[in-house]
Motif scaffolding. Structure first.
Motif, PDB file in Angstrom:
ATOM      1  N   TYR A 225       8.697 -11.209 -18.515  1.00  0.00           N
ATOM      2  CA  TYR A 225       9.917 -10.282 -18.889  1.00  0.00           C
ATOM      3  C   TYR A 225       9.297  -9.357 -20.318  1.00  0.00           C
ATOM      4  N   VAL A 226       9.961  -8.341 -20.215  1.00  0.00           N
ATOM      5  CA  VAL A 226       9.945  -7.461 -21.476  1.00  0.00           C
ATOM      6  C   VAL A 226      11.210  -7.453 -22.364  1.00  0.00           C
ATOM      7  N   THR A 227      11.017  -7.532 -23.642  1.00  0.00           N
ATOM      8  CA  THR A 227      12.264  -7.255 -24.511  1.00  0.00           C
ATOM      9  C   THR A 227      11.668  -6.222 -25.396  1.00  0.00           C
ATOM     10  N   VAL A 228      12.600  -5.521 -26.085  1.00  0.00           N
ATOM     11  CA  VAL A 228      12.538  -4.407 -26.534  1.00  0.00           C
ATOM     12  C   VAL A 228      13.060  -4.240 -28.090  1.00  0.00           C
ATOM     13  N   HIS A 229      12.544  -3.910 -29.172  1.00  0.00           N
ATOM     14  CA  HIS A 229      12.871  -3.495 -30.282  1.00  0.00           C
ATOM     15  C   HIS A 229      13.601  -2.240 -30.169  1.00  0.00           C
ATOM     16  N   ALA A 230      14.939  -1.934 -30.382  1.00  0.00           N
ATOM     17  CA  ALA A 230      15.468  -0.661 -30.125  1.00  0.00           C
ATOM     18  C   ALA A 230      16.901  -0.734 -31.048  1.00  0.00           C
ATOM     19  N   HIS A 231      16.921   0.373 -31.589  1.00  0.00           N
ATOM     20  CA  HIS A 231      18.098   0.654 -32.464  1.00  0.00           C
ATOM     21  C   HIS A 231      19.029   1.594 -31.905  1.00  0.00           C
ATOM     22  N   ASN A 232      18.584   2.516 -31.343  1.00  0.00           N
ATOM     23  CA  ASN A 232      19.394   3.810 -30.860  1.00  0.00           C
ATOM     24  C   ASN A 232      19.612   3.772 -29.228  1.00  0.00           C
ATOM     25  N   ASN A 233      20.621   4.338 -28.687  1.00  0.00           N
ATOM     26  CA  ASN A 233      21.134   4.088 -27.319  1.00  0.00           C
ATOM     27  C   ASN A 233      19.973   4.767 -26.402  1.00  0.00           C
TER      28      ASN A 233
END
Length: 409
Positions: A225-233
């Motif tokens: 799978y892929v996980t993501v670094h993400a702060h905004n919607n």
């Protein structure tokens, strides 16, 4: 490996049930029985007065960022010192009660295999290898004048590989295939700017839906799978639309986006400990004061995001995201989460839920017959006093796959 009987502990099994006094029998690295111990041969361990939990899991670590950050990013530290710092951090994770970690960027495959072979002390490590980043995005720390193509030349093969840069979908496909070749067991992409960034803002989005989908396709081809670094919607929504299965940080997550994540079965791993560390003393991790300005308000917004995710029914794990030296108090993340939820919810996030997110729920995360014997015995009851989680001295005995790897009795 033989037989081990742990007698007299109050057992919090990781499922959320209240602790019960029950003996735990371990044979050949696995839990075989919960109940009254027998007189069969084997080691008998008296744990009266102690609380047993499953081995803790940190779903967001950076073993490869265990040296002072700015000197490491500017290549002033030798490979030998970087290696020493990595392995010291790995041993400290065990001593803090963490028997499994998910490394979300910075190490190369040699670190994983060296720990797995038992040549140095450390937890079970799942790694994405280098983080996948767009050119000039979060994860790129080269000098402004340095050509992008020189960045990968700073990798230390088999030891340290922070990130790989992609300018388009084809380059990203090649880079993720290279990450898998070098031992990655999942992928991480940066799809927004970051706190510790050189060239972007938290409001920036990075990679298109079509580009993220390429990484998802390559991961699915390898049953991962892929996980993501993400702060905004917007970045989170792009990743969810593309098929990512997990979001790291999620600082500005709102209710509609949380509902979308829940509907698609996408997990969230908030990261409070690193925020506290950067607010308190950026110099402690080897960063300048300017990072404090970038992190102001993140703690409060991440708290609101956690509440929105809980309300929407998102699966919520736990990760510390600690960087730099002195990563020994990894359990601070449980203490901080216990202040926002309950100590039991923090424990379940760090055990059962994290095991599910990592794809290890059939092996670790709960204390039950047939599971690997990853166990921690705590001095006192951290479910009544969660500050106990934060001090490694309170993890008086740590068992990993049936082997005692720490014993302060």
């Amino acid at each position: 490996m033989g037989r081990l009987q742990v007698v007299g502990a109050a057992v919090a099994d990781g499922t959320g049930h209240d602790p019960i006094d029950v003996d735990v029998t371990v044979e050949d690295g696995r839990i075989t029985q919960l109940g009254a111990s027998s007189d069969e041969p084997g080691e008998r361990l008296d744990a009266g007065g102690l609380t047993m939990t499953p081995g803790l899991i940190d779903a967001h670590v950076h073993l490869g960022l265990s040296s002072p950050i700015q000197p490491q990013f500017s290549f002033q530290i030798s490979a030998a010192e970087i290696a020493a710092d990595i392995f010291a951090t790995a041993g400290a994770a065990l001593d803090a009660g963490f028997t499994t970690v998910r490394d979300t960027g910075g190490i190369d495959g040699g670190v994983v295999t060296t720990i797995a072979k038992g040549k140095v002390r450390g937890p079970r490590v799942l790694s994405c290898g280098p983080v996948q980043c767009q050119i000039g995005g979060h994860g790129y720390y080269g000098a402004d004048w340095e050509p992008t193509e020189l960045w990968s030349g700073h990798h230390l093969p088999g030891l340290c590989a922070l990130s790989m840069m992609s300018g388009n979908a084809d380059e990203l496909r090649g880079n993720v295939r290279e990450a898998f070749r070098r031992g990655a067991s999942f992928l991480k992409l940066c799809v927004t700017g970051g706190v510790v960034s050189a060239h972007d803002q938290l409001t920036d989005t990075q990679f298109t839906v079509e580009e993220i989908a390429v990484a998802v396709q390559e991961a699915a081809a390898r049953s991962t799978y892929v996980t993501v670094h993400a702060h905004n919607n917007e970045g989170i929504r792009n990743a969810v639309e593309a098929g990512a299965r997990c979001v790291e940080h999620g600082t500005d997550l709102d209710e509609p986006t949380a509902t979308l994540m829940a509907t698609r079965g996408v997990a969230l791993v908030p990261t409070f400990a690193v925020v506290e560390r950067l607010l308190h003393d950026p110099a402690e991790v080897g960063l300048g004061e300017s990072v404090r300005d970038r992190v102001l308000g993140v703690r409060e917004r991440m708290t609101e995001a956690l509440a929105a995710a809980k309300e929407a029914g998102v699966r919520i794990g736990l990760g510390s995201d600690l960087i730099g030296p002195a990563q020994d108090r990894r359990g601070e993340e449980l203490k901080l989460r216990a202040e926002l939820e309950t100590p039991m919810e923090a424990l379940v996030a760090a055990t059962k839920t994290n095991a599910e997110i990592l794809g290890l729920s059939d092996q670790v995360g709960v204390i039950a017959p047939g599971m690997q014997a990853d166990l921690v015995l705590w001095n006192g009851n951290p479910l009544e006093d969660p500050k106990l989680f934060a001090d490694p001295a309170n993890a008086v005995l740590v068992v990993q796959a049936g082997r005692v790897v720490k014993d302060l009795r």
